[in-house]
Design an enzyme around this catalytic site. Structure first.
Site, short mmCIF file in Angstrom:
data_model
loop_
_atom_site.label_atom_id
_atom_site.label_comp_id
_atom_site.label_asym_id
_atom_site.label_seq_id
_atom_site.Cartn_x
_atom_site.Cartn_y
_atom_site.Cartn_z
CB CYS A 160 86.18 25.28 10.18
SG CYS A 160 86.99 23.67 10.13
N GLY A 161 83.54 24.04 9.85
CA GLY A 161 82.49 23.05 9.70
C GLY A 161 82.87 21.69 10.25
NE ARG A 174 103.19 7.04 28.70
CZ ARG A 174 102.13 7.45 29.40
NH1 ARG A 174 102.31 8.11 30.53
NH2 ARG A 174 100.92 7.20 28.96
N GLY A 186 86.10 21.08 11.55
CA GLY A 186 87.19 21.22 12.50
C GLY A 186 88.52 20.77 11.93
CB ILE A 187 89.38 18.43 9.21
CG1 ILE A 187 88.71 17.26 9.92
CG2 ILE A 187 90.63 17.97 8.48
CD1 ILE A 187 88.17 16.20 8.96
N GLY A 188 89.84 21.50 8.77
CA GLY A 188 90.55 22.55 8.05
C GLY A 188 91.34 23.47 8.96
CG HIS A 242 98.33 11.84 27.26
ND1 HIS A 242 97.57 10.72 26.97
CD2 HIS A 242 98.43 11.88 28.61
CE1 HIS A 242 97.24 10.12 28.09
NE2 HIS A 242 97.74 10.81 29.10
CG HIS A 259 81.37 30.47 6.02
ND1 HIS A 259 82.65 30.28 5.53
CD2 HIS A 259 80.60 29.52 5.42
CE1 HIS A 259 82.65 29.25 4.68
NE2 HIS A 259 81.42 28.78 4.60
#
Length: 334
Positions: A248-249, A315, A251-253, A281, A192
């Site tokens: 999300c608020g 690499r 972005g971590i969740g 990368h 939301h």
């Protein structure tokens, strides 16, 4: 009066200092002054070992180079500020005052000639080619026939030219404005707190000609962020979407949840440089954005950079393969 040109990369320890010394050597007989800076540079850092080695191979010296950030002083009297990638040019356009009298350009921009102040309407940092990171093994880097870039290299026909890029010691991947890309299948979702961003970003992606699958998240009430994260991740995993976008608020969740889907490499990014870097990368396939930390307009160039990016392999391929192998081993043991 000598014309001052400033090359800009991210940390001002590799591409832009190489461009600076190569251009200075090539145009020693012209009234040009070359400098370099970085969009996220910490002041006083030496050039990277790879950049110094490439310079030595050409009889040039980067031992005394020290990094400098892009600020008003760095570009005050510059006729041109040349971004080493389209994303650097985008950041420069956003940071520099509209009253600044110079021009932002990009290597490979049609109509761009650093010997003059003339520029076509298409040359102001939006078209051209990207100069990749020089610390990627490339057998042609030491080619003695590779000359420093010239005015002709700043006014090509817009096509990728790897030999031209290697003159600056790196690899190149053509990065096109979003509307010029081929249509992509994309999946987007949010909770939301990311709803407004999702609506606006999805609309702009659709207007640019991309096929967008909306994985939901309503404006009313609470939406548990794992649900859209799993939905987007599943589409990417199954190949129904080439790339995914989650908001999300913080972005971590959504990034934590999406990374639980096998085959997903979700990355939380706040800047175009981070978004382009994680594609190069990490071969990231899902972009996570903070709805609280970025406005939709701020999020758009981050999304553009992500979609325009490409995996550089080299690499980095082994590192991504290590992640995939561990993921596969864990899954097989369940």
């Amino acid at each position: 009066m000598p014309r001052r040109i400033v090359f800009v990369c991210t940390g001002n320890t590799c591409r832009s200092p190489l461009a600076e010394v190569l251009a200075r050597a090539r145009y020693a007989d012209l009234p040009l002054i070359f400098a370099s800076a970085g969009t996220d540079a910490a002041a006083g850092q030496p050039a990277s070992a790879e950049a110094r080695a490439i310079a030595r191979e050409r009889g040039l010296d980067l031992e005394g180079h020290r990094s400098a950030p892009v600020d008003a002083r760095a570009v005050a009297d510059a006729a041109w500020v040349i971004g080493m990638t389209r994303m650097h040019a985008a950041v420069l356009r956003a940071r520099l005052s509209p009253r600044w009298p110079g021009r932002v350009g990009l290597l490979g921009a049609p109509g761009l000639d650093w010997r003059t102040s003339d520029v076509s309407s298409t040359a102001n940092g939006r078209t051209g080619h990207d100069i990749g990171d020089p610390d990627i093994a490339d057998p042609d880097i030491a080619d003695p026939d590779m000359a420093p870039p010239g005015p002709g290299d700043l006014s090509p026909d817009g096509r990728t030219d790897r030999r031209r890029a290697r003159r600056l010691g790196g690899s190149v991947s053509r990065t096109l404005p979003l509307k010029e890309m081929e249509s992509m299948k994309l999946a987007i979702g949010s909770d939301h707190r990311g709803f407004a961003h999702r609506e606006l970003l999805a609309a702009r992606l659709t207007a640019a000609g991309h096929q967008v699958t909306d994985c939901g998240g309503s404006p009313g009430g609470s939406v548990d962020y794992p649900a859209p994260a799993f939905a987007v991740g599943t589409l990417v995993r199954d190949g129904a979407a080439g790339l995914g976008v989650l908001i999300c608020g913080s972005g971590i969740g959504v990034s934590i949840a999406a990374n639980k889907v096998r085959g997903v490499r979700a990355a939380l990014c706040h800047t175009p440089e981070q978004a382009a870097g994680t594609r190069r990368h990490n071969d990231a396939n899902v972009l996570c954005l903070s709805g609280d930390g970025l406005t939709p307009e701020q999020a758009w160039p981050v999304l553009e950079a992500f979609l325009a990016g490409a995996f550089e392999a080299g690499r980095h391929a082994n590192r991504v393969r290590m992640i995939t192998d561990y993921e596969n081993d864990r899954t097989a043991g369940e």
